[in-house]
Design a protein around this motif. Structure first.
Motif, PDB file in Angstrom:
ATOM      1  N   UNK A 169      26.111  -4.320  -8.394  1.00 29.94           N
ATOM      2  CA  UNK A 169      24.688  -4.034  -8.229  1.00 29.94           C
ATOM      3  C   UNK A 169      23.970  -5.323  -7.855  1.00 29.94           C
ATOM      4  N   UNK A 170      23.297  -5.303  -6.723  1.00 32.68           N
ATOM      5  CA  UNK A 170      22.521  -6.453  -6.260  1.00 32.68           C
ATOM      6  C   UNK A 170      21.055  -6.070  -6.372  1.00 32.68           C
ATOM      7  N   UNK A 171      20.422  -6.458  -7.469  1.00 30.06           N
ATOM      8  CA  UNK A 171      19.068  -5.989  -7.735  1.00 30.06           C
ATOM      9  C   UNK A 171      19.092  -4.489  -8.040  1.00 30.06           C
ATOM     10  N   UNK A 172      18.003  -3.814  -7.730  1.00 33.92           N
ATOM     11  CA  UNK A 172      17.894  -2.382  -8.026  1.00 33.92           C
ATOM     12  C   UNK A 172      18.210  -1.482  -6.840  1.00 33.92           C
ATOM     13  N   UNK A 173      18.292  -2.031  -5.637  1.00 36.18           N
ATOM     14  CA  UNK A 173      18.370  -1.173  -4.462  1.00 36.18           C
ATOM     15  C   UNK A 173      19.484  -1.523  -3.484  1.00 36.18           C
ATOM     16  N   UNK A 174      20.431  -2.353  -3.899  1.00 34.48           N
ATOM     17  CA  UNK A 174      21.519  -2.734  -2.988  1.00 34.48           C
ATOM     18  C   UNK A 174      22.821  -2.861  -3.767  1.00 34.48           C
ATOM     19  N   UNK A 175      23.922  -2.706  -3.039  1.00 34.09           N
ATOM     20  CA  UNK A 175      25.248  -2.737  -3.656  1.00 34.09           C
ATOM     21  C   UNK A 175      26.247  -3.455  -2.763  1.00 34.09           C
ATOM     22  N   UNK A 176      27.298  -3.969  -3.405  1.00 34.42           N
ATOM     23  CA  UNK A 176      28.524  -4.323  -2.711  1.00 34.42           C
ATOM     24  C   UNK A 176      29.568  -3.353  -3.242  1.00 34.42           C
ATOM     25  N   UNK A 177      30.137  -2.568  -2.364  1.00 38.64           N
ATOM     26  CA  UNK A 177      31.157  -1.587  -2.731  1.00 38.64           C
ATOM     27  C   UNK A 177      32.483  -2.064  -2.152  1.00 38.64           C
ATOM     28  N   UNK A 178      33.494  -2.217  -3.015  1.00 36.74           N
ATOM     29  CA  UNK A 178      34.742  -2.826  -2.558  1.00 36.74           C
ATOM     30  C   UNK A 178      35.944  -2.180  -3.235  1.00 36.74           C
ATOM     31  N   UNK A 179      37.124  -2.564  -2.774  1.00 35.24           N
ATOM     32  CA  UNK A 179      38.375  -2.112  -3.385  1.00 35.24           C
ATOM     33  C   UNK A 179      39.479  -3.092  -3.022  1.00 35.24           C
ATOM     34  N   UNK A 180      40.543  -3.076  -3.815  1.00 35.11           N
ATOM     35  CA  UNK A 180      41.757  -3.808  -3.482  1.00 35.11           C
ATOM     36  C   UNK A 180      42.925  -2.960  -3.956  1.00 35.11           C
ATOM     37  N   UNK A 181      43.939  -2.807  -3.100  1.00 30.89           N
ATOM     38  CA  UNK A 181      45.082  -1.952  -3.400  1.00 30.89           C
ATOM     39  C   UNK A 181      46.309  -2.516  -2.676  1.00 30.89           C
ATOM     40  N   UNK A 182      47.496  -1.975  -2.928  1.00 31.94           N
ATOM     41  CA  UNK A 182      48.700  -2.559  -2.319  1.00 31.94           C
ATOM     42  C   UNK A 182      48.660  -2.660  -0.798  1.00 31.94           C
ATOM     43  N   UNK A 183      48.086  -1.694  -0.124  1.00 32.69           N
ATOM     44  CA  UNK A 183      48.112  -1.698   1.337  1.00 32.69           C
ATOM     45  C   UNK A 183      47.030  -2.569   1.965  1.00 32.69           C
ATOM     46  N   UNK A 184      45.870  -2.683   1.324  1.00 32.47           N
ATOM     47  CA  UNK A 184      44.768  -3.438   1.923  1.00 32.47           C
ATOM     48  C   UNK A 184      43.666  -3.665   0.897  1.00 32.47           C
ATOM     49  N   UNK A 185      42.569  -4.255   1.364  1.00 29.87           N
ATOM     50  CA  UNK A 185      41.373  -4.409   0.559  1.00 29.87           C
ATOM     51  C   UNK A 185      40.172  -4.279   1.484  1.00 29.87           C
ATOM     52  N   UNK A 186      38.994  -4.051   0.909  1.00 24.76           N
ATOM     53  CA  UNK A 186      37.813  -3.875   1.739  1.00 24.76           C
ATOM     54  C   UNK A 186      36.537  -4.191   0.983  1.00 24.76           C
ATOM     55  N   UNK A 187      35.522  -4.627   1.713  1.00 25.13           N
ATOM     56  CA  UNK A 187      34.218  -4.967   1.145  1.00 25.13           C
ATOM     57  C   UNK A 187      33.147  -4.458   2.095  1.00 25.13           C
ATOM     58  N   UNK A 188      32.115  -3.800   1.544  1.00 22.94           N
ATOM     59  CA  UNK A 188      30.997  -3.358   2.376  1.00 22.94           C
ATOM     60  C   UNK A 188      29.716  -3.408   1.566  1.00 22.94           C
ATOM     61  N   UNK A 189      28.583  -3.401   2.264  1.00 22.89           N
ATOM     62  CA  UNK A 189      27.284  -3.379   1.594  1.00 22.89           C
ATOM     63  C   UNK A 189      26.603  -2.049   1.889  1.00 22.89           C
ATOM     64  N   UNK A 190      25.859  -1.550   0.930  1.00 21.13           N
ATOM     65  CA  UNK A 190      25.157  -0.271   1.088  1.00 21.13           C
ATOM     66  C   UNK A 190      24.153  -0.112  -0.044  1.00 21.13           C
ATOM     67  N   UNK A 191      23.301   0.886   0.099  1.00 16.26           N
ATOM     68  CA  UNK A 191      22.411   1.226  -0.998  1.00 16.26           C
ATOM     69  C   UNK A 191      23.178   2.002  -2.060  1.00 16.26           C
ATOM     70  N   UNK A 192      22.581   2.202  -3.239  1.00 17.51           N
ATOM     71  CA  UNK A 192      23.252   2.967  -4.294  1.00 17.51           C
ATOM     72  C   UNK A 192      23.485   4.422  -3.867  1.00 17.51           C
ATOM     73  N   UNK A 193      24.565   5.005  -4.355  1.00 13.07           N
ATOM     74  CA  UNK A 193      24.841   6.418  -4.124  1.00 13.07           C
ATOM     75  C   UNK A 193      24.044   7.237  -5.145  1.00 13.07           C
ATOM     76  N   UNK A 194      23.603   8.436  -4.780  1.00 11.53           N
ATOM     77  CA  UNK A 194      22.731   9.222  -5.669  1.00 11.53           C
ATOM     78  C   UNK A 194      23.315   9.490  -7.053  1.00 11.53           C
ATOM     79  N   UNK A 195      24.623   9.720  -7.152  1.00 11.04           N
ATOM     80  CA  UNK A 195      25.211  10.114  -8.433  1.00 11.04           C
ATOM     81  C   UNK A 195      26.091   9.049  -9.069  1.00 11.04           C
TER      82      UNK A 195
END
Length: 205
Positions: A169-195
């Motif tokens: 959570x970056x403040x109240x209205x922004x996010x960094x959504x990421x993952x890391x797993x055996x095959x790859x990893x990823x990072x992206x920015x987005x607003x919060x998801x509703x649920x």
């Protein structure tokens, strides 16, 4: 109409007058619409014209751009659409994503993608605090969520893939959504998801 011709002698003309009139009337009835007449004198009904098929029922509403034509796809997947970010929120989220990416890259190279290893690296190297809430959902502090990967249905059972899902959570209205797993990893920015806030929601609702 069928035209009938009679040949009569002068002596029988009077007596046949009435009969001829009756025959003419009968011929008119026989020659009515919808019947075909043949030299054998028989008749058969002309098949009735089939009514034109009605227009097909309208197709269910299809969201524009949906490849499989799934009805109401957009509505059904609204929970997967993140909220908008302001330019300032997006800039702040991108700065945090740039800090996180090399840490995830190293974790992937070191084959340390379990949630505990990821959590330790992000809190130790970057100083993030694990997000804490009450049982009622009230935020107590922190900005980082790290969870195991979401389970998925494979070979008639649910399995949980190796790896970790990350939401910052970056403040109240922004996010960094990421993952890391055996095959790859990823990072992206987005607003919060509703649920699900900054954790990417599952593909099925």
């Amino acid at each position: 109409m069928v035209r009938m011709v009679f040949t009569v002698t002068s002596t029988r003309r009077r007596r046949l007058g009435v009969a001829a009139s009756a025959l003419l009337a009968g011929a008119a009835l026989v020659s009515g619409c919808g019947e075909q007449h043949h030299s054998s004198g028989g008749t058969r009904s002309t098949p009735a014209t089939s009514p034109s098929p009605s227009s097909p029922a309208p197709s269910p509403y299809v969201e524009p751009g949906v490849v499989d034509g799934a009805p109401h796809n957009g509505d059904n997947n609204a929970y997967r659409r993140p909220r908008d970010m302001s330019p300032a929120d997006e800039e702040a989220a991108q700065a945090e994503a740039a800090r996180m990416e090399p840490v995830l890259k190293r974790l992937h190279e070191d084959k340390k993608w379990d949630p505990e290893s990821v959590k330790a690296a992000l809190t130790g190297k970057l100083g993030y605090e694990i997000r804490r809430t009450t049982s009622g959902g009230k935020l107590l502090g922190g900005e980082l969520d790290v969870q195991e990967m979401r389970s998925r249905y494979e070979n008639d059972e649910y399995v949980t893939p190796e790896g970790a899902s990350i939401g910052l959570y970056v403040g109240d209205h922004a996010c960094v959504t990421a993952f890391v797993q055996p095959t790859n990893y990823g990072v992206q920015t987005n607003g919060p998801f509703p649920e699900t806030g900054c954790m990417e929601p599952p593909t099925g609702h």
